[in-house]
Design an enzyme around this catalytic site. Structure first.
Site, PDB file in Angstrom:
ATOM      1  N   ASP A 139      -2.688   6.144  -3.431  1.00 11.44           N
ATOM      2  CA  ASP A 139      -1.554   5.515  -2.758  1.00 11.44           C
ATOM      3  C   ASP A 139      -1.004   4.396  -3.629  1.00 11.44           C
ATOM      4  OD1 ASP A 139      -3.727   3.827  -2.431  1.00 11.44           O
ATOM      5  OD2 ASP A 139      -3.107   3.116  -0.459  1.00 11.44           O
ATOM      6  N   ASP A 185      -5.969   1.877  -3.388  1.00  7.90           N
ATOM      7  CA  ASP A 185      -7.229   1.591  -2.702  1.00  7.90           C
ATOM      8  C   ASP A 185      -7.687   2.773  -1.854  1.00  7.90           C
ATOM      9  OD1 ASP A 185      -5.443   1.422  -0.596  1.00  7.90           O
ATOM     10  OD2 ASP A 185      -6.177  -0.497   0.156  1.00  7.90           O
ATOM     11  N   SER A 243       0.815  -1.204   0.000  1.00 12.38           N
ATOM     12  CA  SER A 243       0.000   0.000   0.000  1.00 12.38           C
ATOM     13  C   SER A 243       0.855   1.264   0.000  1.00 12.38           C
ATOM     14  CB  SER A 243      -0.957  -0.042   1.193  1.00 12.38           C
ATOM     15  OG  SER A 243      -1.877   1.006   1.165  1.00 12.38           O
ATOM     16  N   ASP A 267      -1.148   1.125  -3.872  1.00 10.54           N
ATOM     17  CA  ASP A 267      -1.987   0.080  -4.464  1.00 10.54           C
ATOM     18  C   ASP A 267      -3.357   0.607  -4.883  1.00 10.54           C
ATOM     19  OD1 ASP A 267      -3.008   0.398  -1.887  1.00 10.54           O
ATOM     20  OD2 ASP A 267      -3.478  -1.727  -1.645  1.00 10.54           O
TER      21      ASP A 267
END
Length: 446
Positions: A239, A243, A100, A241
Site C-alpha cells: 500500500d 506497512d 496509507s 506507506d
C-alpha cells in the site's frame, strides 16, 4: 473539536482538514510532549510520495523546530522505516506523513515514541488537550531553536536491517512487486535485487499524484495478472506507506494477511521460534484461518479490528507474530509495527526454504466464503440489547454450528451495523446474513 487522533494518527484532506496550520501545531505540541526535558532532542520525519507531503513536512518541521527540537528528515520512506530508524538512531520520536492506502488528496500525520511504537492513548490525549488550549508552550530563541538535518542516507540502515532478517538468498526467483507508486518504490525493489531476485516492478514511478491509483494492495489484480504472464514464483503488492502486504502465488491466487500469518506461523513453529505457539489476529480473520491454526497446533488470540489492538495484545502476552486479514503483519522480533516489505521478505524466504511452489504452501488453509452487509440505522448500538435481533443472530449461529461464524458489529465512524457471516457455502451464508439484516432493518432501520 472531536477526537482528532483516529486508530492510525491524524488524517484528513491535505490543505483543508489537515492544514499546514494544524501540522505546525501538531509538530510543536508533539515535540514538547514526546521530548519534554530532553537536552537537544531530535525527531525523525519521513513521508510518502503524495504531493502534499512537502507542504505538510515543511509545516510540521517548523512546529518541531519552534519547540527547540532538531529534525532529521529522512525523505520518502515507508512507515515501518520511520519506526525502525527512530529506535535504531535513538531518536526522541518519529513522525510519518502518510494516509496509507487512502486516495492522493488525503494525508496524515502519525507519531512514534522513541521506542518505535505508536503512541499510547494517554500521549495522544495530552497532545489533543494542548491543541484545544491557547499556545503557552515555551518558545526558545536564538541558538536554542531547532535545526534541520537531511539524513536521506539513513534509509540504508533500514535496508540492511531488512536483508538481515532472511536466511536465504533469492537467486533464480522471479518476483513481481507492485509498489503502488508509494513509499516502497525504492526500498522494495532494491532489497529484493540485493538478495539476488529477478525483480519485475509495477507502479514504481511515483509522480506525486498517482499513489494508490488502481494499484497497490487494494488492487491485487495487478500482481495476479503480471505474475501469471511473467511466470513468476510470487507476486507482492504494497500500500501507499508500505506497512501492509497482499501477495499471490504463481497461479495468481491471492494470499491475504490470514494466509501470510498461517504460512509464517507454521514456519516459525517448525523452527521453534513461535513464542507461546500463538498468533494474534482480529475478529475479522476468516474462520478458515482459525481452523488451520487449530490443525497446526497454534493458539489464536483475537482482538478488536485495528493493528493497534493487535499490537497491544502482542506486547501484553509476549507474542511475536500477529496481524490483520488486510495485510498488516507484525513480526515483533524484528520491528515495532506492521511492515509490508518485511512480510514480503519473510514469505519469499519461506518459499525458498521449503522448496515448494507458493500454490502448495497456500493449501495450509482454505478460505471460507464470507458475506457482509452494512445496515444504516438510527442507533447503531441498539442491536446489542434488542431481543429480536439477538434471537436472529443466535438462530444463525445454531445453524452454522462449528462450520462457520457470525460477526455483528457497529461501525466506528458511521451510523451503520455491519453483519458478516462465514461458512462452507456462499449461497447459504448470504441467506443467513440477509435474514439477520431483515430483522435489524425492521427493528432499527430509518
Amino acid at each position: 473539536m472531536g477526537r482528532l487522533f483516529g486508530t492510525d494518527g491524524v488524517r484528513g484532506v491535505a490543505n483543508t482538514e489537515l492544514s499546514p496550520e494544524l501540522a505546525f501545531r501538531l509538530g510543536r505540541i508533539g515535540a514538547y510532549v514526546l521530548a519534554r526535558g530532553k537536552k537537544q532532542p531530535f525527531i525523525i520525519v519521513g513521508k510518502d510520495t503524495r504531493a502534499s507531503g512537502d507542504l505538510l513536512e515543511a509545516a510540521l518541521t517548523a512546529g518541531i523546530l519552534s519547540a527547540g527540537a532538531n529534525v532529521w528528515r529522512v525523505g520518502v520512506v515507508s512507515t515501518p522505516a520511520v519506526a525502525y530508524l527512530t529506535r535504531y538512531l535513538n531518536a526522541d520520536a518519529g513522525v510519518m506523513i502518510s494516509a496509507s492506502h487512502n486516495p492522493v488528496q488525503d494525508n496524515g500525520i502519525k507519531f512514534f515514541g522513541g521506542d518505535g511504537f505508536k503512541l499510547l492513548d494517554s500521549q495522544e490525549d495530552e497532545i489533543e488537550r494542548f491543541l484545544k488550549e491557547q499556545d503557552t508552550l515555551p518558545r526558545p530563541i536564538g541558538a536554542a531553536v531547532g535545526r534541520v538535518y537531511d539524513r536521506t542516507d539513513a534509509v540504508e540502515f533500514y535496508k540492511k536491517f531488512l536483508i538481515g532478517t532472511v536466511r536465504n538468498r533469492f537467486e533464480g526467483m522471479t518476483v513481481i512487486l507492485d509498489c503502488g507508486n508509494g513509499a516502497a518504490y525504492d526500498i522494495g525493489p532494491d532489497v529484493f535485487r540485493r538478495l539476488g531476485a529477478n525483480v519485475i516492478v509495477r507502479n514504481g514511478e511515483p509522480d506525486g499524484s498517482n499513489i494508490n491509483v488502481q494499484c497497490g494492495s487494494t488492487h491485487p489484480e495487478v500482481i495476479q495478472q503480471t505474475t501469471v504472464e511473467q511466470k513468476a514464483q510470487i507476486g507482492l503488492s504494497f500500500d501507499g506507506d508500505a506497512d501492509r502486504l497482499i501477495a499471490c502465488d504463481e497461479n495468481g491466487d491471492l494470499i491475504d494477511g490470514d494466509y501470510c500469518m498461517a504460512i509464517c506461523g507454521q514456519a516459525l513453529k517448525e523452527r521453534g521460534e513461535l513464542v507461546h505457539t500463538t498468533i494474534v489476529t482480529t475478529v475479522m480473520s476468516n474462520v478458515g484461518f482459525i481452523k488451520a491454526a487449530e490443525q497446526l497446533g497454534i493458539q489464536v488470540v483475537r482482538t478488536s479490528v485495528g493493528d493497534r489492538y493487535v499490537m497491544e495484545a502482542m506486547r501484553e502476552g509476549g507474542y511475536i507474530l500477529g496481524g490483520e486479514q488486510s495485510g498488516h503483519i507484525i513480526f515483533l522480533q524484528h520491528n515495532t509495527t506492521g511492515d509490508g516489505v518485511l512480510t514480503a521478505l519473510q514469505l519469499t524466504d519461506i518459499l525458498v526454504e521449503k522448496k515448494q511452489p507458493m500454490s502448495e504452501l497456500r493449501t495450509i488453509m482454505k478460505t471460507y466464503p464470507q458475506v457482509m452487509i452494512n445496515v444504516r440505522v438510527q442507533d447503531k448500538m441498539a442491536w446489542r440489547h434488542n431481543p429480536s435481533i439477538q434471537a436472529a443472530i443466535a438462530e444463525v449461529e445454531r445453524a452454522l454450528g462449528g462450520d462457520g461464524r457470525v460477526l455483528v458489529r457497529e461501525s466506528g465512524t458511521e451510523p451503520l451495523v455491519r453483519v458478516m457471516a462465514e461458512g462452507p457455502d456462499v449461497d447459504t451464508v448470504r441467506q443467513y446474513v440477509e435474514n439477520i439484516v431483515t430483522v435489524i432493518r425492521q427493528e432499527l432501520g430509518k
